[in-house]
Design an enzyme around this catalytic site. Structure first.
Site, PDB file in Angstrom:
ATOM      1  N   GLY A 164      -8.673  -4.752   8.929  1.00 40.16           N
ATOM      2  CA  GLY A 164      -8.998  -4.486  10.323  1.00 40.16           C
ATOM      3  C   GLY A 164      -7.879  -4.905  11.251  1.00 40.16           C
ATOM      4  N   ASP A 212      -0.525   0.581  14.791  1.00 42.68           N
ATOM      5  CA  ASP A 212       0.092   1.853  14.412  1.00 42.68           C
ATOM      6  C   ASP A 212       0.575   1.866  12.957  1.00 42.68           C
ATOM      7  OD1 ASP A 212      -0.456   2.778  16.886  1.00 42.68           O
ATOM      8  OD2 ASP A 212       1.613   2.788  17.628  1.00 42.68           O
ATOM      9  N   GLY A 213       0.845   0.688  12.400  1.00 46.04           N
ATOM     10  CA  GLY A 213       1.247   0.641  10.991  1.00 46.04           C
ATOM     11  C   GLY A 213       0.102   1.145  10.110  1.00 46.04           C
ATOM     12  N   HIS A 214      -1.115   0.632  10.359  1.00 50.21           N
ATOM     13  CA  HIS A 214      -2.274   1.109   9.584  1.00 50.21           C
ATOM     14  C   HIS A 214      -2.499   2.606   9.834  1.00 50.21           C
ATOM     15  CE1 HIS A 214      -3.510  -3.230  10.288  1.00 50.21           C
ATOM     16  NE2 HIS A 214      -3.567  -3.135   8.978  1.00 50.21           N
ATOM     17  N   GLN A 261      -8.032 -14.428  -0.074  1.00 43.66           N
ATOM     18  CA  GLN A 261      -6.571 -14.345  -0.010  1.00 43.66           C
ATOM     19  C   GLN A 261      -5.978 -15.219   1.088  1.00 43.66           C
ATOM     20  OE1 GLN A 261      -6.773  -9.946   0.869  1.00 43.66           O
ATOM     21  NE2 GLN A 261      -4.974 -10.415   2.109  1.00 43.66           N
ATOM     22  N   LYS A 275       5.691  -3.050   4.529  1.00 49.02           N
ATOM     23  CA  LYS A 275       5.817  -4.325   5.267  1.00 49.02           C
ATOM     24  C   LYS A 275       5.444  -5.487   4.344  1.00 49.02           C
ATOM     25  CE  LYS A 275       4.828  -7.443   8.631  1.00 49.02           C
ATOM     26  NZ  LYS A 275       3.784  -8.193   7.993  1.00 49.02           N
ATOM     27  N   GLN A 287       3.178  -7.372  -2.002  1.00 45.96           N
ATOM     28  CA  GLN A 287       1.796  -6.927  -2.229  1.00 45.96           C
ATOM     29  C   GLN A 287       1.771  -5.518  -2.834  1.00 45.96           C
ATOM     30  OE1 GLN A 287      -1.725  -7.426   0.529  1.00 45.96           O
ATOM     31  NE2 GLN A 287      -1.094  -5.411   1.224  1.00 45.96           N
ATOM     32  N   SER A 318       2.302  -5.960  12.789  1.00 44.72           N
ATOM     33  CA  SER A 318       1.448  -6.826  11.972  1.00 44.72           C
ATOM     34  C   SER A 318       0.291  -7.308  12.837  1.00 44.72           C
ATOM     35  CB  SER A 318       2.262  -8.033  11.496  1.00 44.72           C
ATOM     36  OG  SER A 318       1.399  -9.049  11.056  1.00 44.72           O
ATOM     37  N   SER A 319      -0.858  -7.472  12.205  1.00 46.32           N
ATOM     38  CA  SER A 319      -2.005  -7.983  12.953  1.00 46.32           C
ATOM     39  C   SER A 319      -1.717  -9.390  13.479  1.00 46.32           C
ATOM     40  CB  SER A 319      -3.239  -8.021  12.056  1.00 46.32           C
ATOM     41  OG  SER A 319      -3.399  -6.760  11.450  1.00 46.32           O
TER      42      SER A 319
HETATM   43  O1  PAF Z   1      -2.728  -5.872   3.497  1.00 47.70           O
HETATM   44  C1  PAF Z   1      -3.908  -6.171   3.744  1.00 47.70           C
HETATM   45  O2  PAF Z   1      -4.410  -5.931   4.846  1.00 47.70           O
HETATM   46  C2  PAF Z   1      -4.739  -6.852   2.683  1.00 47.70           C
HETATM   47  O3  PAF Z   1      -3.969  -7.718   1.919  1.00 47.70           O
HETATM   48  C3  PAF Z   1      -5.511  -5.876   1.787  1.00 47.70           C
HETATM   49  C4  PAF Z   1      -4.565  -5.006   0.994  1.00 47.70           C
HETATM   50  C5  PAF Z   1      -6.417  -5.005   2.640  1.00 47.70           C
HETATM   51  C6  PAF Z   1      -6.381  -6.643   0.799  1.00 47.70           C
HETATM   52  O4  PAF Z   1      -7.298  -7.457   1.446  1.00 47.70           O
END
Ligand code: PAF
Length: 285
Positions: A33, A37-39, A63, A151, A155, A187-188
């Site tokens: 959430g 704009d990256g998402h 995490q 980014k 991951q 980034s959030s």
């Molecule tokens: O990049 C993220 O926002 C998180 O690490 C993800 C991939 C949604 C997993 O919780």
């Protein structure tokens, strides 16, 4: 039109069965959430190649390295749904916590090697949390293709390896980092920077760019990174946790870009931890 918000796995599965009957190719954009704009660029990429697109929003407690960080993570579901509306996504999956971690949940997905370095060194357990939730989202959604930003380069490597090792039939697609006009990677976490700190944060990308250019030109790694660290300190950044050149595929340390390489950084600014990375062209022999 706002997409339906699904909170139960059974609802997601029902939709998935309908789409499979139609022969649809399903795309997945996993997020926590606080969409920016990256998402949204990941959603655009998913829409371009998939018939149906699911965006997931789940702030994954496993995490986070501190309860404080988890508590401070922005939760903006209503605004997120509004931002997604123009993109025509087909479903927003916002699972209730028990849909991901039901009572008695006991399984952990851990990818060794790739997760021992960089973020893994400074955020113990972080990638187990990521790999576990992403494996669940891959399996729950039954998607054909999943979209992740570069980014979070490490991951991206970790979830790609996890899907391959577990034979999850999904293609993991990396998408270019989206940057503010200043060069700051979206980034959030940027939302938590003061306007003054945001101004300073804009210095990170030029320092990284300059260092990459020097390494591409054959400069000495230790000398150039020392200069880059000094430039960051002068720009008001705090502790640099890492500023490393790594093999783009294995994340093994490099001192020269003698193969496809990535320059990665994690640095503190005003109590916020920022990460970024850029590609470094291979030195010609
Ligand atoms: O990049 C993220 O926002 C998180 O690490 C993800 C991939 C949604 C997993 O919780």
């Amino acid at each position: 039109m706002t997409a339906p918000i699904l909170r139960r796995l059974s609802d997601l599965r029902a939709l998935h069965s309908d789409w499979r009957r139609e022969g649809a190719r399903i795309g997945l954009v996993p997020t926590m959430g606080a969409l920016h704009d990256g998402h949204l660029s990941l959603v655009t990429a998913a829409k371009a190649t998939c018939d149906r697109v699911i965006v997931t929003i789940f702030v994954n407690p496993r995490q986070f390295n501190s309860l404080e960080d988890l508590a401070k993570y922005p939760r903006t579901e209503h605004e997120d749904a509004e931002k997604l509306a123009p993109y025509g996504v087909d479903a927003i999956y916002v699972p209730d916590p028990d849909q991901i971690y039901p009572d008695g949940y006991a399984t952990n997905v851990s990818v060794s090697g790739l997760t021992d370095v960089l973020e893994g060194e400074f955020r113990p357990g972080h990638f187990d949390g990521v790999a576990t939730v992403v494996a669940k989202l891959f399996l729950q959604s039954g998607a054909d293709q999943a979209f992740f930003g570069e980014k979070d380069y490490q991951q991206l490597m970790v979830v790609t390896r996890m899907a391959r090792d577990l034979d999850i039939p999904i293609t993991v697609q990396g998408c270019a980092t989206i940057r503010e006009p200043s060069g700051l990677a979206m980034s959030s976490r940027n939302m938590r920077l003061s306007p003054e700190a945001l101004g300073r944060a804009a210095e990170l990308y030029p320092v990284l760019r300059e260092l990459a250019d020097q390494l591409q030109a054959g400069a000495d790694f230790d000398e150039s990174t020392t200069l880059a660290r000094t430039a960051l300190a002068n720009a008001g950044f705090g502790e640099v946790e890492y500023l490393d050149l790594r093999c783009a595929e294995t994340l093994a340390p490099l001192s020269h870009p003698d193969r496809p390489a990535r320059l990665l950084v994690a640095v503190w600014l005003d109590g916020i931890r920022l990460i970024d990375n850029i590609t470094v062209d291979q030195l010609s022999n």
